[in-house]
Write an enzyme that holds these catalytic residues in place. Structure first.
Site, PDB file in Angstrom:
ATOM      1  N   ASN A 114       0.814  -1.217   0.000  1.00 24.07           N
ATOM      2  CA  ASN A 114       0.000   0.000   0.000  1.00 24.07           C
ATOM      3  C   ASN A 114       0.852   1.274   0.000  1.00 24.07           C
ATOM      4  O   ASN A 114       0.594   2.196  -0.767  1.00 24.07           O
ATOM      5  CB  ASN A 114      -0.951   0.006   1.201  1.00 24.07           C
ATOM      6  CG  ASN A 114      -1.919  -1.164   1.156  1.00 24.07           C
ATOM      7  OD1 ASN A 114      -1.983  -1.867   0.150  1.00 24.07           O
ATOM      8  ND2 ASN A 114      -2.662  -1.381   2.234  1.00 24.07           N
ATOM      9  N   LYS A 287      -7.344  16.507 -51.313  1.00 25.91           N
ATOM     10  CA  LYS A 287      -7.384  16.777 -49.868  1.00 25.91           C
ATOM     11  C   LYS A 287      -6.022  16.756 -49.188  1.00 25.91           C
ATOM     12  O   LYS A 287      -5.178  15.912 -49.471  1.00 25.91           O
ATOM     13  CB  LYS A 287      -8.287  15.742 -49.168  1.00 25.91           C
ATOM     14  CG  LYS A 287      -9.751  15.844 -49.475  1.00 25.91           C
ATOM     15  CD  LYS A 287     -10.387  17.157 -49.034  1.00 25.91           C
ATOM     16  CE  LYS A 287     -10.604  17.201 -47.543  1.00 25.91           C
ATOM     17  NZ  LYS A 287     -11.629  16.254 -47.130  1.00 25.91           N
ATOM     18  N   GLU A 294      -6.394  17.632 -35.523  1.00 25.92           N
ATOM     19  CA  GLU A 294      -7.701  17.010 -35.275  1.00 25.92           C
ATOM     20  C   GLU A 294      -7.595  15.941 -34.192  1.00 25.92           C
ATOM     21  O   GLU A 294      -8.444  15.824 -33.309  1.00 25.92           O
ATOM     22  CB  GLU A 294      -8.246  16.375 -36.559  1.00 25.92           C
ATOM     23  CG  GLU A 294      -8.763  17.377 -37.565  1.00 25.92           C
ATOM     24  CD  GLU A 294      -9.205  16.686 -38.844  1.00 25.92           C
ATOM     25  OE1 GLU A 294     -10.415  16.568 -39.053  1.00 25.92           O
ATOM     26  OE2 GLU A 294      -8.348  16.241 -39.624  1.00 25.92           O
TER      27      GLU A 294
HETATM   28  N1  ARG Z   1      -1.640  -3.470  -7.331  1.00 19.36           N
HETATM   29  C1  ARG Z   1      -2.074  -2.765  -6.176  1.00 19.36           C
HETATM   30  C2  ARG Z   1      -2.512  -1.359  -6.548  1.00 19.36           C
HETATM   31  O1  ARG Z   1      -2.216  -0.929  -7.572  1.00 19.36           O
HETATM   32  C3  ARG Z   1      -0.954  -2.686  -5.195  1.00 19.36           C
HETATM   33  C4  ARG Z   1      -1.399  -2.538  -3.795  1.00 19.36           C
HETATM   34  C5  ARG Z   1      -2.094  -3.760  -3.374  1.00 19.36           C
HETATM   35  N2  ARG Z   1      -2.417  -3.752  -1.990  1.00 19.36           N
HETATM   36  C6  ARG Z   1      -3.293  -4.620  -1.469  1.00 19.36           C
HETATM   37  N3  ARG Z   1      -3.508  -4.527  -0.209  1.00 19.36           N
HETATM   38  N4  ARG Z   1      -3.921  -5.505  -2.198  1.00 19.36           N
HETATM   39  O2  ARG Z   1      -3.186  -0.708  -5.811  1.00 19.36           O
END
Ligand code: ARG
Length: 461
Positions: A114, A287, A294
């Site tokens: 995380n 053209k 675009e």
């Molecule tokens: N692939 C996950 C993401 O992009 C990484 C973190 C995953 N964490 C977890 N507790 N499953 O968020």
């Protein structure tokens, strides 16, 4: 993607992950783009763990050596990514343990995916903001060079897409320059908040190990450290801010695109786009289509879509990390790629626009572009602006009736509407007189535009 066989987290599981779920939850197909940042983050983390005595110095060294070898494999394009290993983090960690054995398992001490992923994304974005800022500068230089050659090139300025007042082409280009200046400012400002270190927040609450977050921040070049672990792992404001700045930039590019598309059309014929930025039609041999502007106009839609996706992704998300957050990567990576592509195209194309001064001038001559100058002239002769406006309106009506320009009316014609008009009026009715009169800061007088270009060159350095 090859298939690995074991999960790094399956200790408590009694059946294998469903094959569809495995693919559904995996992110390695897109987050592999974070790989080199993931390795940088892991090297810094391992260094800190070693120096703080949380893992043995030798273990730290072995990990760092292994990670650098993996980096070389990734750079050489020979690293084998496995969907079964879910994401970039676990692919690299598994490869590390394969390579150096048991010692590799110590890397994740005091860390979670995380805080790891939040760190990677921030490093990825920081790196790309720096590249984008360089691209903006390159485009700004191209714009200044083009503008420099057109301080005397008169074109109609428009409001409501109707001819309004004459301006010089360089002034119009400098309006584009100003937009980019704000875009660069916004990105620089956003970079400061991107450049905050989440690592150390671990899963959400911090870690029980005596980590040194300042050391990690220092090693990775972060200028601040996230001060709340819950916020650190869940905050994606920085990605939204970036995409929002990117959306504004794309909005600007879409406006220029629109103008170039119009100007390159035979109806306007104000500019010619270089052939190498256009394509032909498979059926109509005559053209020359302005595909690049675009497409840039069209790609603006993807970036706006990504902004909306990220805002919606974060809306109502409870603290702290949720798997939803994995959905931040594709819009972000797509935005970065789109922005870089569009800036690259414009950086090459803009300096090579060829103006058609005769056509610009003819268009300025057609639309009574100096009517306001005539009104201002009457004000200088003592009329109130509203009365002057009315007199000029009637004179324009007369010119329309006769099918002539204001400068082609005779003195006798002028005198039917106002006895204040004498033959010095013809000087204010010229396009050159009109632009030269607007010589205050921000105006379109050739010398003023030249000064603006000089200032801009100075700012760019
Ligand atoms: N692939 C996950 C993401 O992009 C990484 C973190 C995953 N964490 C977890 N507790 N499953 O968020």
């Amino acid at each position: 993607m090859s298939q690995g066989n074991e999960k790094l987290w399956d200790g408590r599981f009694s059946e294998a992950t469903d094959a569809f779920v495995e693919a559904f939850t995996a992110s390695v197909t897109f987050d592999f783009e974070l790989a080199l940042f993931d390795i940088d983050g892991s090297v810094a983390h391992a260094t800190m763990l070693g120096r703080c005595g949380i893992i043995g110095e030798e273990t730290a060294e072995a990990i760092i050596k292994g990670l650098n070898e993996i980096r070389a494999d990734i750079e050489a394009g020979i690293f084998k990514w496995s969907v079964q290993l879910e994401d970039v983090h676990m692919n690299i960690e598994a490869a590390l343990t394969d390579r150096i054995g048991e010692q590799g398992k110590a890397l994740h001490t005091g860390r979670s995916r995380n805080d790891q992923v939040a760190t990677d994304v921030r490093m990825y974005l920081r790196h790309n903001i720096d590249l984008i800022l360089l691209q903006i500068q390159h485009l700004q230089r191209g714009l200044l060079n083009l503008a420099e050659g057109h301080c005397e090139t008169i074109m109609p300025g428009f409001t409501h897409l109707q001819v309004a007042q004459p301006v010089v082409f360089g002034h119009h280009l400098m309006a584009w320059y100003e937009m980019l200046r704000r875009d660069a400012d916004r990105l620089q400002d956003c970079r400061r908040r991107v450049n905050t270190l989440p690592l150390g927040a671990a899963a959400l609450a911090g870690t029980s190990f005596p980590i040194d977050r300042a050391m990690v921040a220092d090693l990775l070049g972060f200028e601040a450290i996230a001060e709340n672990s819950l916020d650190a792992v869940s905050d994606r404001d920085f990605a939204i801010e970036f995409t929002s700045a990117a959306s504004l930039l794309m909005m600007h590019l879409s406006r220029w695109s629109e103008e170039m598309i119009l100007w390159a059309s035979p109806q306007f014929a104000f500019i010619e786009l270089p052939d190498r930025f256009c394509t032909g039609s498979s059926i109509m041999p005559q053209k020359k289509n302005p595909d690049v502007p675009e497409l840039v106009r069209g790609k603006t839609a993807r970036v706006f879509g990504s902004l909306m996706a990220l805002l919606t992704l974060m809306k109502s998300q409870p603290l702290a990390y949720n798997k939803d957050n994995q959905e931040d990567k594709e819009p972000l990576i797509d935005t970065v790629r789109t922005l870089k592509d569009c800036l690259r195209a414009f950086g090459d194309m803009i300096p090579n626009i060829k103006a058609q001064p005769d056509n610009m001038r003819a268009a300025a001559e057609r639309g009574f572009a100096t009517a306001t100058d005539l009104a201002d002239y009457l004000v200088r002769k003592g009329l109130a602006f509203r009365d002057a406006h009315h007199v000029v309106g009637r004179l324009v009506g007369l010119a329309v009736e006769r099918g002539v320009d204001l400068s082609e009316l005779t003195l006798a014609d002028f005198e039917t509407e106002s006895d204040q008009i004498t033959d010095d009026v013809y000087a204010v009715l010229t396009l050159e007189g009109s632009v030269a009169a607007r010589s205050h800061l921000g105006g379109t007088a050739p010398d003023t535009v030249r000064a603006a270009i000089t200032r801009a060159k100075h700012q760019l350095g």
